[in-house]
Design a protein around this motif. Structure first.
Motif, PDB file in Angstrom:
ATOM      1  N   ALA A  10     -11.224   0.760 -91.615  1.00  0.00           N
ATOM      2  CA  ALA A  10     -10.861  -0.265 -92.599  1.00  0.00           C
ATOM      3  C   ALA A  10      -9.859   0.256 -93.636  1.00  0.00           C
ATOM      4  O   ALA A  10      -8.829  -0.366 -93.875  1.00  0.00           O
ATOM      5  CB  ALA A  10     -12.114  -0.781 -93.300  1.00  0.00           C
ATOM      6  N   CYS A  11     -10.157   1.415 -94.234  1.00  0.00           N
ATOM      7  CA  CYS A  11      -9.306   1.895 -95.338  1.00  0.00           C
ATOM      8  C   CYS A  11      -8.492   3.134 -94.978  1.00  0.00           C
ATOM      9  O   CYS A  11      -7.786   3.668 -95.817  1.00  0.00           O
ATOM     10  CB  CYS A  11     -10.160   2.172 -96.572  1.00  0.00           C
ATOM     11  SG  CYS A  11     -11.286   3.583 -96.395  1.00  0.00           S
ATOM     12  N   ASP A  12      -8.591   3.629 -93.763  1.00  0.00           N
ATOM     13  CA  ASP A  12      -7.878   4.828 -93.289  1.00  0.00           C
ATOM     14  C   ASP A  12      -8.229   6.086 -94.067  1.00  0.00           C
ATOM     15  O   ASP A  12      -7.455   7.039 -94.107  1.00  0.00           O
ATOM     16  CB  ASP A  12      -6.361   4.623 -93.300  1.00  0.00           C
ATOM     17  CG  ASP A  12      -5.895   3.762 -92.142  1.00  0.00           C
ATOM     18  OD1 ASP A  12      -6.593   3.719 -91.119  1.00  0.00           O
ATOM     19  OD2 ASP A  12      -4.824   3.139 -92.271  1.00  0.00           O
ATOM     20  N   GLU A  28     -20.691   5.013 -91.231  1.00  0.00           N
ATOM     21  CA  GLU A  28     -20.276   4.210 -92.379  1.00  0.00           C
ATOM     22  C   GLU A  28     -19.421   5.041 -93.322  1.00  0.00           C
ATOM     23  O   GLU A  28     -19.783   6.153 -93.693  1.00  0.00           O
ATOM     24  CB  GLU A  28     -21.507   3.687 -93.120  1.00  0.00           C
ATOM     25  CG  GLU A  28     -21.182   2.703 -94.223  1.00  0.00           C
ATOM     26  CD  GLU A  28     -22.430   2.116 -94.840  1.00  0.00           C
ATOM     27  OE1 GLU A  28     -22.507   2.101 -96.088  1.00  0.00           O
ATOM     28  OE2 GLU A  28     -23.319   1.706 -94.090  1.00  0.00           O
ATOM     29  N   CYS A  29     -18.290   4.489 -93.741  1.00  0.00           N
ATOM     30  CA  CYS A  29     -17.364   5.165 -94.642  1.00  0.00           C
ATOM     31  C   CYS A  29     -17.994   5.296 -96.023  1.00  0.00           C
ATOM     32  O   CYS A  29     -18.510   4.312 -96.565  1.00  0.00           O
ATOM     33  CB  CYS A  29     -16.063   4.374 -94.730  1.00  0.00           C
ATOM     34  SG  CYS A  29     -14.853   5.080 -95.874  1.00  0.00           S
ATOM     35  N   PRO A  30     -17.954   6.482 -96.624  1.00  0.00           N
ATOM     36  CA  PRO A  30     -18.521   6.643 -97.963  1.00  0.00           C
ATOM     37  C   PRO A  30     -17.685   5.957 -99.042  1.00  0.00           C
ATOM     38  O   PRO A  30     -18.197   5.654-100.117  1.00  0.00           O
ATOM     39  CB  PRO A  30     -18.548   8.156 -98.165  1.00  0.00           C
ATOM     40  CG  PRO A  30     -17.572   8.717 -97.206  1.00  0.00           C
ATOM     41  CD  PRO A  30     -17.496   7.756 -96.066  1.00  0.00           C
ATOM     42  N   SER A  31     -16.413   5.659 -98.773  1.00  0.00           N
ATOM     43  CA  SER A  31     -15.550   5.018 -99.774  1.00  0.00           C
ATOM     44  C   SER A  31     -15.709   3.501 -99.807  1.00  0.00           C
ATOM     45  O   SER A  31     -15.926   2.913-100.859  1.00  0.00           O
ATOM     46  CB  SER A  31     -14.085   5.348 -99.494  1.00  0.00           C
ATOM     47  OG  SER A  31     -13.874   6.726 -99.536  1.00  0.00           O
ATOM     48  N   CYS A  32     -15.579   2.880 -98.618  1.00  0.00           N
ATOM     49  CA  CYS A  32     -15.553   1.417 -98.598  1.00  0.00           C
ATOM     50  C   CYS A  32     -16.686   0.784 -97.799  1.00  0.00           C
ATOM     51  O   CYS A  32     -16.850  -0.420 -97.826  1.00  0.00           O
ATOM     52  CB  CYS A  32     -14.220   0.923 -98.048  1.00  0.00           C
ATOM     53  SG  CYS A  32     -14.014   1.216 -96.283  1.00  0.00           S
ATOM     54  N   GLY A  33     -17.446   1.596 -97.063  1.00  0.00           N
ATOM     55  CA  GLY A  33     -18.533   1.053 -96.248  1.00  0.00           C
ATOM     56  C   GLY A  33     -18.067   0.556 -94.893  1.00  0.00           C
ATOM     57  O   GLY A  33     -18.842  -0.037 -94.149  1.00  0.00           O
ATOM     58  N   GLY A  34     -16.817   0.810 -94.535  1.00  0.00           N
ATOM     59  CA  GLY A  34     -16.275   0.380 -93.240  1.00  0.00           C
ATOM     60  C   GLY A  34     -16.776   1.270 -92.110  1.00  0.00           C
ATOM     61  O   GLY A  34     -17.522   2.228 -92.306  1.00  0.00           O
ATOM     62  N   GLN A  35     -16.338   0.958 -90.905  1.00  0.00           N
ATOM     63  CA  GLN A  35     -16.768   1.691 -89.715  1.00  0.00           C
ATOM     64  C   GLN A  35     -15.953   2.975 -89.559  1.00  0.00           C
ATOM     65  O   GLN A  35     -14.728   2.976 -89.683  1.00  0.00           O
ATOM     66  CB  GLN A  35     -16.597   0.829 -88.479  1.00  0.00           C
ATOM     67  CG  GLN A  35     -17.095   1.484 -87.217  1.00  0.00           C
ATOM     68  CD  GLN A  35     -16.911   0.592 -85.999  1.00  0.00           C
ATOM     69  OE1 GLN A  35     -16.342  -0.482 -86.083  1.00  0.00           O
ATOM     70  NE2 GLN A  35     -17.385   1.061 -84.877  1.00  0.00           N
ATOM     71  N   LEU A  36     -16.654   4.073 -89.271  1.00  0.00           N
ATOM     72  CA  LEU A  36     -16.003   5.371 -89.057  1.00  0.00           C
ATOM     73  C   LEU A  36     -15.824   5.632 -87.576  1.00  0.00           C
ATOM     74  O   LEU A  36     -16.637   5.225 -86.752  1.00  0.00           O
ATOM     75  CB  LEU A  36     -16.848   6.503 -89.653  1.00  0.00           C
ATOM     76  CG  LEU A  36     -16.864   6.645 -91.159  1.00  0.00           C
ATOM     77  CD1 LEU A  36     -17.785   7.791 -91.554  1.00  0.00           C
ATOM     78  CD2 LEU A  36     -15.475   6.890 -91.696  1.00  0.00           C
ATOM     79  N   ARG A  37     -14.758   6.337 -87.250  1.00  0.00           N
ATOM     80  CA  ARG A  37     -14.503   6.807 -85.887  1.00  0.00           C
ATOM     81  C   ARG A  37     -14.247   8.300 -85.945  1.00  0.00           C
ATOM     82  O   ARG A  37     -13.613   8.798 -86.870  1.00  0.00           O
ATOM     83  CB  ARG A  37     -13.269   6.120 -85.302  1.00  0.00           C
ATOM     84  CG  ARG A  37     -13.335   4.621 -85.231  1.00  0.00           C
ATOM     85  CD  ARG A  37     -14.191   4.135 -84.139  1.00  0.00           C
ATOM     86  NE  ARG A  37     -13.637   4.590 -82.867  1.00  0.00           N
ATOM     87  CZ  ARG A  37     -14.104   4.206 -81.710  1.00  0.00           C
ATOM     88  NH1 ARG A  37     -15.107   3.384 -81.645  1.00  0.00           N
ATOM     89  NH2 ARG A  37     -13.585   4.657 -80.607  1.00  0.00           N
ATOM     90  N   LYS A  38     -14.744   9.038 -84.953  1.00  0.00           N
ATOM     91  CA  LYS A  38     -14.448  10.468 -84.868  1.00  0.00           C
ATOM     92  C   LYS A  38     -12.995  10.643 -84.439  1.00  0.00           C
ATOM     93  O   LYS A  38     -12.487   9.900 -83.616  1.00  0.00           O
ATOM     94  CB  LYS A  38     -15.352  11.157 -83.853  1.00  0.00           C
ATOM     95  CG  LYS A  38     -16.685  11.558 -84.394  1.00  0.00           C
ATOM     96  CD  LYS A  38     -17.410  12.429 -83.394  1.00  0.00           C
ATOM     97  CE  LYS A  38     -18.767  12.811 -83.947  1.00  0.00           C
ATOM     98  NZ  LYS A  38     -19.518  13.633 -82.984  1.00  0.00           N
ATOM     99  N   VAL A  39     -12.353  11.651 -85.017  1.00  0.00           N
ATOM    100  CA  VAL A  39     -10.973  11.975 -84.669  1.00  0.00           C
ATOM    101  C   VAL A  39     -11.008  13.238 -83.826  1.00  0.00           C
ATOM    102  O   VAL A  39     -11.558  14.265 -84.241  1.00  0.00           O
ATOM    103  CB  VAL A  39     -10.119  12.198 -85.940  1.00  0.00           C
ATOM    104  CG1 VAL A  39      -8.703  12.600 -85.563  1.00  0.00           C
ATOM    105  CG2 VAL A  39     -10.131  10.965 -86.809  1.00  0.00           C
TER     106      VAL A  39
END
Length: 79
Positions: A10-12, A28-39
């Protein structure tokens, strides 16, 4: 402990975190709560030395000595 890289869809937001193999992946992203993906990136592995390729483990090719019929088994002239 291995280091994993994550990026928010969501927020990169991108960050690295140390996790054990038994830990669950973050979702879950700690900044915006969006979905995280492994890089997944390139690994810094370098194979130095001999024996890593098929031709490294073999000795130098030697010419095959072949004997011809005239050298080894022709007619005998001593009888």
């Amino acid at each position: 402990m291995p280091t994993y890289s994550y990026r928010c869809t969501a927020c990169d937001n991108a960050f690295d975190i140390h996790q054990q193999f038994s830990d669950a992946s973050l979702t879950e992203c700690p900044s915006c709560g969006g979905q995280l993906r492994k890089v997944f990136g390139n690994l810094g592995v370098t194979f130095n030395g001999t024996g890593f390729y098929r031709n490294d483990s073999r000795s130098a090719s030697k010419p095959v000595s072949s004997t011809t019929a005239s050298d080894s088994g022709g007619s005998s002239s001593g009888s």
